[in-house]
Write an enzyme that holds these catalytic residues in place. Structure first.
Site, PDB file in Angstrom:
ATOM      1  CB  CYS A  49      68.119  48.916  70.713  1.00  0.00           C
ATOM      2  SG  CYS A  49      69.035  49.446  72.166  1.00  0.00           S
ATOM      3  CG  HIS A  87      68.796  53.447  68.761  1.00  0.00           C
ATOM      4  ND1 HIS A  87      67.452  53.576  69.039  1.00  0.00           N
ATOM      5  CD2 HIS A  87      69.315  52.676  69.753  1.00  0.00           C
ATOM      6  CE1 HIS A  87      67.165  52.917  70.153  1.00  0.00           C
ATOM      7  NE2 HIS A  87      68.281  52.368  70.620  1.00  0.00           N
ATOM      8  CD  GLU A 114      66.287  54.518  65.754  1.00  0.00           C
ATOM      9  OE1 GLU A 114      67.005  53.609  65.297  1.00  0.00           O
ATOM     10  OE2 GLU A 114      66.180  54.727  66.978  1.00  0.00           O
TER      11      GLU A 114
HETATM   12  N1  LIG Z   1      66.939  51.519  73.161  1.00  0.00           N
HETATM   13  C1  LIG Z   1      66.693  50.301  73.552  1.00  0.00           C
HETATM   14  O1  LIG Z   1      66.048  49.525  72.890  1.00  0.00           O
HETATM   15  C2  LIG Z   1      67.203  49.922  74.910  1.00  0.00           C
HETATM   16  C3  LIG Z   1      67.074  48.464  75.233  1.00  0.00           C
HETATM   17  C4  LIG Z   1      67.200  48.186  76.710  1.00  0.00           C
HETATM   18  N2  LIG Z   1      66.043  48.653  77.426  1.00  0.00           N
HETATM   19  C5  LIG Z   1      68.460  48.824  77.243  1.00  0.00           C
HETATM   20  O2  LIG Z   1      68.358  49.802  77.946  1.00  0.00           O
HETATM   21  O3  LIG Z   1      69.534  48.387  76.963  1.00  0.00           O
END
Ligand SMILES: NC(=O)CC[C@H](N)C(=O)O
Ligand SMILES: C=C(O[C@@H]1C=C(C(=O)O)C=C[C@H]1O)C(=O)O
Length: 787
Positions: free
Chosen positions: A112, A207, A209
């Site tokens: 992410c 994600h 996880e």
């Molecule tokens: N979950 C994250 O790592 C989000 C990454 C970034 N802050 C976004 O909102 O896209």
């Protein structure tokens, strides 16, 4: 010498991963997922992760010498925007700049935020999504290219995964990036995974996880396999700098969380049989029994009762009876002090306490002890006190004596107490616990009542009147004889949150979430109620529990200081009708039950309709985010965490709510070094995620510094105080149970004025009207008794 050789041999068979955390609330879900992958290669028998924060090092020059220790780097998810560089991501931006190609041969997985930062450094753009996805599950589609690169080895063409992002990567025209996977939504087709060409660098936007992601373990295992074979080829595996101090270096580096238990758990505890008095009686199964019993107890009492019995909740009621031997622990966050004295000790006056709080030194051996935070933390003080009192006795009874009381919001992590700085405010405790020897404990499901005393001092007359009045009487009065309304002659002045201020606060939350700083924010309000004359807190409680029956109905009135003439000690009172358990534990397991997602009951809103609404993306996402956050809170200390119930709809007096259950197993069966008590988990996971939002750290700070202080400045400087904390007990038989302080009211002045907190989680899918209504519904569940 031999031990050293074995140690180094073991290290040689471990894969070492450096995890860079951006103060996210999903970090340990990833860390544990990495550690769980053991089948990497015959040469590797374990994976070891060292976690640092993105700002642990100021520059790559500091991190560089440590790189040869690691087989791979994982750059985790987190709040912020990669375009803001070091300000949001610390060392991560410099890491991906890869000056002089120092990381060319180092395998990296970006997740992410980590993925976005990696792509940005390759020339891609990172911009805001039109339609943001927080806690939403989407279908990921693999591209043909993914088949040859190994990251998705063993994957079907499509699989489901959770997305938490406000920003996305646009990689059009960037030759260096090999797209591996994408998804489709209102925004169009979005890049969900890529490899950096000619480098062992990979990234995923989703994600892996999350508890709703499929095949997350396989992705991580594939990455580790790729890392291992890469390092075999490049010679990194062979040249890994292993030495005697290796483990020490890594554990010194890994300082992202405080892992020290508040006391050392022993292998065995004494039975306590000689001193503990437990007498059991048969009684009615009606939960109203607790209140009938309260009516005949004239002594001071704390009540943690149930007025609603349901599966796993509300089966027990506890009436705790403080006496002159009860130690009272109060924590004052603003002045960083803990006080300890006996309940209603005549030698401890309010003026004496005040002097101590104001900084005058006292005789340390006197009746009042003041402990400064830098001498011993509040939690350690509690641990030291309880350490020698733990007994292995009647584990089937949840509470047999121990600490009971309240831990407020401000004692939680990341919350600062500085703003309650003026004199009066600094004398408001943010936690208060009392050690209880004598209690009446009732099991409503089985119709059993226990008179319990840890020092065999249970009041004889009370036991007699309990037997006379309740034992073997199967029927109790159908209707409790408590007044349904507050006294008519008392008027109430009610100061509610201002609607315009609320709208501004809501807009600010939306702005932070759109920018990628937060994924969910629990925005809360405070309402003040001033009665024209003081009504006894117990009298208010009598009406409250009838209007709003709940599994965690609590009554606390801390009359722990006997007032001298003319003195008015600030008496903390707390009345709660909470539906939400935060944390329950026994010696070896602990359970969290976050509630997220609320629908108001009504003629058209039955369980069927409510279930439909509660399973929509808005409510689903709200619950999933907190569920994943809570898994993280537990995973920080315990490796075995399971989601045991996934988003069930539960019915309460005025609302339907979405509830999940997460459990951690093996707290004390772990090796001595990693043994924890439920109290460690509690310390570690406050404030409750359902009251903060995610990621916890930044969200708590934004709410406190930029939003709620202004919104709630009409009450107590905007501090949440008791509200948003927890109430419950730590029993000497290693059990504990704490509910979230919501649907509650509290007073710091013995009932001269009351505060009521109410709020709800805001996500990008929230509407102002919807959130206002939800907040008012929750507020009214208790405010109704004053109207
Ligand atoms: N979950 C994250 O790592 C989000 C990454 C970034 N802050 C976004 O909102 O896209
Ligand atoms: C903030 C409150 O409640 C919290 C928020 C909820 C939600 O957003 O759905 C549900 C229960 C609580 O965790 C409150 O009741 O004041």
């Amino acid at each position: 010498m031999l031990a050293d050789t074995i140690n180094i041999k073991q290290q040689q068979q471990q894969l070492h991963v450096l995890f860079i955390d951006s103060y996210d609330s999903f970090t340990y879900n990833v860390v544990r997922l990495i550690e769980q992958q053991t089948k990497i290669s015959p040469e590797v028998n374990a994976v070891h992760v060292t976690t640092i924060h993105s700002d642990t090092f100021q520059s790559m020059a500091q991190l560089q010498p440590l790189l040869p220790l690691f087989d791979a780097i994982v750059v985790g998810p987190g709040p912020g925007n990669p375009n803001n560089g070091a300000q949001d991501m610390g060392i991560i931006s410099e890491l991906f700049e890869n000056a002089n190609g120092i990381l060319d041969a180092v395998p990296i997985l970006g997740i992410c935020l980590g993925f976005q930062a990696m792509c940005l450094a390759q020339g891609a753009t990172v911009c805001e999504l039109d339609t943001i996805k927080h806690g939403q599950v989407y279908e990921m589609c693999l591209k043909d290219e993914a088949r040859s690169c190994g990251l998705f080895s063993g994957y079907p063409d499509t699989f489901k995964s959770t997305r938490y992002h406000s920003l996305h990567v646009n990689a059009e025209g960037v030759d260096n990036l090999l797209p591996l996977c994408s998804t489709k939504d209102e925004n169009g087709t979005l890049l969900m995974s890529a490899q950096i060409k000619h480098k062992p660098w990979f990234g995923v936007q989703y994600h892996p996880e999350s508890c709703c992601s499929e095949l997350g373990g396989l992705l991580v295992s594939n990455f580790l396999k790729l890392s291992f074979s890469n390092n075999m080829k490049t010679g990194r595996w062979e040249s890994k700098k292993l030495n005697r101090n290796f483990s020490d270096i890594l554990s010194k580096l890994d300082r992202t969380i405080d892992r020290d238990p508040i006391y050392k758990i022993k292998d065995e505890y004494p039975s306590g049989d000689k001193t503990t008095y437990v007498k059991q009686f048969e009684v009615s199964k009606d939960p109203k029994l607790t209140f009938e019993i309260c009516d005949i107890i004239q002594e001071p009492k704390f009540v943690m009762s149930s007025s609603v019995i349901s599966e796993n909740r509300g089966e027990w009621s506890i009436i705790a009876l403080p006496n002159s031997k009860s130690k009272v622990f109060s924590h004052y966050g603003a002045i960083k002090k803990t006080t300890v004295y006996n309940w209603q000790d005549e030698k401890v006056s309010y003026s004496m306490l005040k002097k101590c709080l104001d900084g005058q030194d006292l005789d340390l051996h006197g009746p009042l002890t003041v402990i400064k935070e830098d001498e011993s933390q509040f939690w350690i003080t509690l641990g030291k006190f309880m350490e020698n009192r733990i007994i292995d006795n009647h584990r089937e009874i949840p509470f047999i004596g121990g600490l009971v009381g309240i831990l407020g919001y401000e004692i939680g992590q990341y919350v600062s107490c500085n703003r309650c700085g003026d004199d009066e405010d600094s004398h408001i405790p943010d936690a208060k616990l009392v050690f209880i020897n004598n209690s009446v404990v009732i099991n409503h499901k089985e119709g059993k009542l226990y008179c319990i005393s840890l020092d065999s001092t249970f009041p004889v007359t009370l036991e007699q009147s309990l037997t006379d009045n309740f034992v073997l009487k199967k029927d109790i009065k159908k209707k409790i004889s408590w007044p349904e309304y507050l006294p008519k002659e008392v008027d109430f002045t009610i100061t509610m949150p201002d609607k315009v201020d609320y709208a501004n606060a809501f807009a600010k939350c939306q702005d932070y979430m759109h920018k990628g700083d937060s994924y969910e924010m629990c925005l809360t309000t405070q309402t003040k109620v001033v009665p024209s004359s003081v009504i006894e807190p117990w009298r208010i409680f009598q009406t409250l529990v009838q209007k709003n029956p709940a599994p965690f109905s609590s009554f606390f009135e801390f009359n722990d200081i006997v007032p001298n003439q003319g003195e008015r000690p600030p008496v903390l009172c707390f009345l709660s009708t909470s539906p939400e358990r935060f944390l329950k534990w026994d010696a070896d397991t602990c359970e969290l039950r976050p509630i997220k997602g609320t629908v108001r009951k009504g003629p058209q809103m039955d369980l069927f309709e409510a279930t439909k609404i509660l399973k929509t993306p808005k409510e689903f996402g709200e619950n999933l985010m907190i569920l994943d956050l809570i898994r993280n809170d537990l995973y920080e200390l315990v490796p075995d965490v399971r989601v045991e119930e996934f988003m069930s709809v539960e019915e309460y007096a005025t609302v339907y709510q979405l509830v999940s259950v997460v459990k951690a197993h093996g707290l004390t069966s772990a090796s001595k070094k990693t043994r924890y008590s439920g109290m460690d988990i509690l310390k570690h996971s406050l404030p409750p995620g359902s009251m903060t939002g995610a990621p916890k750290k930044i969200t708590v700070q934004l709410l406190q510094d930029k939003i709620e202080t202004k919104l709630n400045n009409h009450v107590n400087g905007g501090a949440r105080g008791v509200y948003s904390g927890v109430t419950g007990y730590w029993s000497v038989n290693s059990n504990g149970d704490w509910s979230v302080n919501i649907r509650c009211m509290y007073s710091y002045n013995g009932g001269a004025s009351w505060q009521l907190g109410a709020g709800g989680a805001i996500t990008v899918l929230s509407t102002l009207d919807g959130e206002l209504e939800e907040m008012y519904t929750k507020l009214e569940s208790n405010l109704q008794i004053f109207m």
